[in-house]
Design a protein around this motif. Structure first.
Motif, PDB file in Angstrom:
ATOM      1  N   VAL A  23       0.839  -1.205   0.000  1.00 48.95           N
ATOM      2  CA  VAL A  23       0.000   0.000   0.000  1.00 48.95           C
ATOM      3  C   VAL A  23       0.871   1.250   0.000  1.00 48.95           C
ATOM      4  O   VAL A  23       0.700   2.158  -0.822  1.00 48.95           O
ATOM      5  N   VAL A  24       1.825   1.294   0.914  1.00 54.42           N
ATOM      6  CA  VAL A  24       2.713   2.455   1.000  1.00 54.42           C
ATOM      7  C   VAL A  24       3.555   2.565  -0.271  1.00 54.42           C
ATOM      8  O   VAL A  24       3.747   3.666  -0.810  1.00 54.42           O
ATOM      9  N   GLY A  25       4.034   1.433  -0.761  1.00 53.44           N
ATOM     10  CA  GLY A  25       4.820   1.448  -1.994  1.00 53.44           C
ATOM     11  C   GLY A  25       4.019   1.930  -3.190  1.00 53.44           C
ATOM     12  O   GLY A  25       4.528   2.689  -4.021  1.00 53.44           O
ATOM     13  N   GLY A  26       2.773   1.512  -3.281  1.00 58.71           N
ATOM     14  CA  GLY A  26       1.923   1.960  -4.391  1.00 58.71           C
ATOM     15  C   GLY A  26       1.634   3.446  -4.345  1.00 58.71           C
ATOM     16  O   GLY A  26       1.672   4.129  -5.370  1.00 58.71           O
ATOM     17  N   VAL A  27       1.374   3.945  -3.170  1.00 55.89           N
ATOM     18  CA  VAL A  27       1.134   5.381  -3.034  1.00 55.89           C
ATOM     19  C   VAL A  27       2.406   6.165  -3.358  1.00 55.89           C
ATOM     20  O   VAL A  27       2.364   7.190  -4.043  1.00 55.89           O
ATOM     21  N   ALA A  28       3.540   5.682  -2.873  1.00 54.66           N
ATOM     22  CA  ALA A  28       4.809   6.354  -3.165  1.00 54.66           C
ATOM     23  C   ALA A  28       5.099   6.351  -4.657  1.00 54.66           C
ATOM     24  O   ALA A  28       5.544   7.358  -5.217  1.00 54.66           O
ATOM     25  N   LEU A  29       4.847   5.234  -5.319  1.00 55.55           N
ATOM     26  CA  LEU A  29       5.072   5.145  -6.758  1.00 55.55           C
ATOM     27  C   LEU A  29       4.141   6.086  -7.518  1.00 55.55           C
ATOM     28  O   LEU A  29       4.563   6.757  -8.460  1.00 55.55           O
ATOM     29  N   ALA A  30       2.895   6.161  -7.100  1.00 55.19           N
ATOM     30  CA  ALA A  30       1.945   7.065  -7.755  1.00 55.19           C
ATOM     31  C   ALA A  30       2.368   8.521  -7.578  1.00 55.19           C
ATOM     32  O   ALA A  30       2.260   9.325  -8.502  1.00 55.19           O
ATOM     33  N   CYS A  31       2.857   8.859  -6.398  1.00 53.41           N
ATOM     34  CA  CYS A  31       3.311  10.234  -6.158  1.00 53.41           C
ATOM     35  C   CYS A  31       4.595  10.530  -6.922  1.00 53.41           C
ATOM     36  O   CYS A  31       4.800  11.640  -7.403  1.00 53.41           O
ATOM     37  N   LEU A  40       4.169  20.234  -0.246  1.00 54.36           N
ATOM     38  CA  LEU A  40       3.174  20.753   0.700  1.00 54.36           C
ATOM     39  C   LEU A  40       1.939  19.863   0.714  1.00 54.36           C
ATOM     40  O   LEU A  40       1.433  19.504   1.784  1.00 54.36           O
ATOM     41  N   SER A  41       1.484  19.474  -0.468  1.00 57.75           N
ATOM     42  CA  SER A  41       0.316  18.589  -0.544  1.00 57.75           C
ATOM     43  C   SER A  41       0.610  17.236   0.077  1.00 57.75           C
ATOM     44  O   SER A  41      -0.210  16.683   0.814  1.00 57.75           O
ATOM     45  N   PHE A  42       1.786  16.701  -0.191  1.00 60.61           N
ATOM     46  CA  PHE A  42       2.168  15.409   0.360  1.00 60.61           C
ATOM     47  C   PHE A  42       2.233  15.455   1.886  1.00 60.61           C
ATOM     48  O   PHE A  42       1.694  14.588   2.575  1.00 60.61           O
ATOM     49  N   LEU A  43       2.873  16.490   2.421  1.00 61.35           N
ATOM     50  CA  LEU A  43       3.015  16.598   3.871  1.00 61.35           C
ATOM     51  C   LEU A  43       1.683  16.847   4.570  1.00 61.35           C
ATOM     52  O   LEU A  43       1.437  16.305   5.653  1.00 61.35           O
ATOM     53  N   THR A  44       0.802  17.624   3.965  1.00 58.44           N
ATOM     54  CA  THR A  44      -0.508  17.826   4.576  1.00 58.44           C
ATOM     55  C   THR A  44      -1.343  16.554   4.520  1.00 58.44           C
ATOM     56  O   THR A  44      -2.091  16.254   5.458  1.00 58.44           O
ATOM     57  N   ALA A  45      -1.210  15.784   3.456  1.00 56.67           N
ATOM     58  CA  ALA A  45      -1.930  14.505   3.380  1.00 56.67           C
ATOM     59  C   ALA A  45      -1.395  13.530   4.434  1.00 56.67           C
ATOM     60  O   ALA A  45      -2.176  12.832   5.087  1.00 56.67           O
ATOM     61  N   MET A  46      -0.086  13.484   4.614  1.00 55.14           N
ATOM     62  CA  MET A  46       0.492  12.606   5.639  1.00 55.14           C
ATOM     63  C   MET A  46       0.092  13.074   7.037  1.00 55.14           C
ATOM     64  O   MET A  46      -0.169  12.259   7.927  1.00 55.14           O
ATOM     65  N   GLY A  47       0.021  14.388   7.246  1.00 54.37           N
ATOM     66  CA  GLY A  47      -0.452  14.911   8.527  1.00 54.37           C
ATOM     67  C   GLY A  47      -1.892  14.536   8.796  1.00 54.37           C
ATOM     68  O   GLY A  47      -2.263  14.187   9.922  1.00 54.37           O
TER      69      GLY A  47
END
Length: 105
Positions: A23-31, A40-47
């Motif tokens: 799951v984490v790998g797929g999201v990382a690959l998509a990003c 900024l978008s990535f960090l706010t989504a992780m927050g």
């Protein structure tokens, strides 16, 4: 699962943690492949994800505590706490939009 093990001391079986890797790998690959990637978008989504996980963990802890609280009451308390926690941030970020409306009112 990681936050739950850190905060609650609840250790899951190894397959649970391994199931998070795709799951984490797929999201990382998509990003990674996105042309419009924004830190900024990535960090706010992780927050947001971390806040959601913490809310679930602390709600679980509150429901299992010696002082029994019903699920609807717990939801009301958590909602109120979230409102007051986010109010200063909302005012700081949106103040420039509030001020002209307040002056014309």
């Amino acid at each position: 699962a990681v936050l739950s093990s850190i905060i609650l001391g609840q250790i899951f079986a190894l397959p649970v943690y391994l199931s998070l890797v795709p799951v984490v790998g797929g999201v990382a690959l998509a990003c990674f492949k996105s042309l419009s990637f924004s830190w900024l978008s990535f960090l706010t989504a992780m927050g947001s994800n971390a806040a959601f996980a913490l809310r679930a963990i602390f709600s679980k802890r509150a429901l299992q505590s010696a002082e029994k609280i019903s699920a609807p009451n717990l939801f009301a308390v958590v909602t109120g706490m979230a409102f007051f926690a986010l109010l200063p941030i909302s005012i700081a970020v949106e103040w420039t939009r509030y001020l002209p409306v307040w002056e014309t009112a």
